[in-house]
Design an enzyme around this catalytic site. Sequence first.
Site, PDB file in Angstrom:
ATOM      1  N   LYS A 115      59.917 -47.127 -83.847  1.00  0.00           N
ATOM      2  CA  LYS A 115      59.209 -46.230 -82.914  1.00  0.00           C
ATOM      3  C   LYS A 115      57.809 -45.867 -83.406  1.00  0.00           C
ATOM      4  O   LYS A 115      56.914 -45.628 -82.621  1.00  0.00           O
ATOM      5  CB  LYS A 115      60.015 -44.943 -82.741  1.00  0.00           C
ATOM      6  CG  LYS A 115      61.262 -45.133 -81.922  1.00  0.00           C
ATOM      7  CD  LYS A 115      61.732 -43.801 -81.375  1.00  0.00           C
ATOM      8  CE  LYS A 115      63.036 -43.939 -80.621  1.00  0.00           C
ATOM      9  NZ  LYS A 115      64.199 -43.705 -81.460  1.00  0.00           N
ATOM     10  N   ARG A 116      57.665 -45.822 -84.718  1.00  0.00           N
ATOM     11  CA  ARG A 116      56.361 -45.490 -85.293  1.00  0.00           C
ATOM     12  C   ARG A 116      55.256 -46.427 -84.806  1.00  0.00           C
ATOM     13  O   ARG A 116      54.087 -46.085 -84.796  1.00  0.00           O
ATOM     14  CB  ARG A 116      56.436 -45.641 -86.815  1.00  0.00           C
ATOM     15  CG  ARG A 116      56.752 -44.396 -87.565  1.00  0.00           C
ATOM     16  CD  ARG A 116      56.625 -44.566 -89.053  1.00  0.00           C
ATOM     17  NE  ARG A 116      57.167 -45.782 -89.584  1.00  0.00           N
ATOM     18  CZ  ARG A 116      56.435 -46.740 -90.141  1.00  0.00           C
ATOM     19  NH1 ARG A 116      55.128 -46.610 -90.217  1.00  0.00           N
ATOM     20  NH2 ARG A 116      57.005 -47.811 -90.637  1.00  0.00           N
TER      21      ARG A 116
END
Length: 485
Positions: free
Chosen positions: A254-255
């Site tokens: 997700k980063r």
Amino acid sequence: MSEVKVRFAPSPTGPLHIGGARSALFNWLYARRYHGKFVVRIEDTDLERSSRESEENILSSLRWLGLDWDEGIAAGGPAGPYRQTERLALYSQYAEELLESGWAYRCYCSEEELAAQREAQLAAGEMVGYNGQCRNLSEAECQQLENEGRKPVVRFRVPEGKVLTVRDQVRGDVSFDCHGIGDFIIVKSDGIPTYNFAVAVDDHTMGITHVIRAEEHLSNTPLQILLFEALGWPVPEFAHISLILGKDRAKMSKRHGATSIQQYRDLGYLPEAMVNFLALLGWSPGAEEEVFTLDQVQEKFSLDRVAKSPAVFDLDKLNWLNGHYIKHSPVERIADLAVPYLRQAGYLPETVDESLMAKVRLVTIAVREYLDYLSQIADHAGVFFTDPGYDDPEAQAVLSGEQVPAVFAALREQLTGAAALDEDRARALLKQLPKELGLGGKLVYQPLRVGLTGKTKGPELYHLLPALGPAKVIERLEKALGSAI
Ligand code: GLU
């Protein structure tokens, strides 16, 4: 070679992610390239984490990407049902067969006993794995344990001293020593098969010829080969595709931005840009060319051009590709896709009639070159829907030029009662104005731009004029003049 048959077998434990979509695409491409069949089936044996909602998300994302399937969930076919929880009887049947042939046995060890075995192995510096305690139980011993109320699992009897080689079409030969595998569970005590067992049964009964999947499953492959061999089934070909890393070379998460296909869809990425981008995640056509349609990739796709090294997820490249498709698609389509974003920004009402739609198309023409993805249109389109203010000092400086009233009057003159204002006419008008006024281009265009938008930068004037229409153009210029200090 018999007809190619490949499959995508997602676990419905979340939305379709970039990695899953890439696996689905490579399978689809392989099937289409070799005129084979593409199967989609659902691996929902993780009862706690699986949901119909995730299944729906995965299937609708596949459809949106244009990856249709010939057989499987929702499509039907001769090897159904295509959801694992609906195939339990089939797994039991093959588990029975393995029990009868001696390739599998019932194991009654409790969680605590297994934990104690593990501790002991660790303490003795041995390899951790099932110690084979129930390997050779007699019928009577089994009965005795069952009478104690124990519920058995079924374990596969891994042959000792065997080395298994996976002939991987991407990674080459990869060998595994059976000694390190340990007798693994194929059916849990609740009767649910484990992943490795169910996948082998499904791949065989569905006639899968090539298993193309993520690299993380490579270590499962020897277990599956053991099962194929024990059941006397031909072993399919395997190809494990590399991990996807972020630009910082850490595993994609997700980063690194949006990870699910749905998120990209919601942001306004086009499916053809997504599949083009996904195709290049680990595969290369062997030429510089990077823009392809699915049909073009389909003609060229082969596993020997799939890279062994990890693929790097480059969002700038995706944005570039998407921007390319936004600019080169028919404007009608892009305008239709832009409507929800413009509505959300409050620029459009619920119902958009044809004349408003015509304006949306002109707005799209004016701003699409600035977009990486369609939801950004809201940041660029405001000037077409809301009248600007003229407080900006830079705008004031431009509007106070002494030539400005004459410039505005000249344009007004041209627009009053004239024919429809399309881009060609706007271009011609704008070309002629400086000549007519005997002024340099900048002295004409800057005030017009500021008068129409309140800003010194923005869409091309020849796009602005038709999109606003003559009446609005005249109204704004008048207001701008009135606001000049
Ligand atoms: N259900 C597995 C996954 O989603 C697929 C494994 C396979 O393709 O064999 O990772």
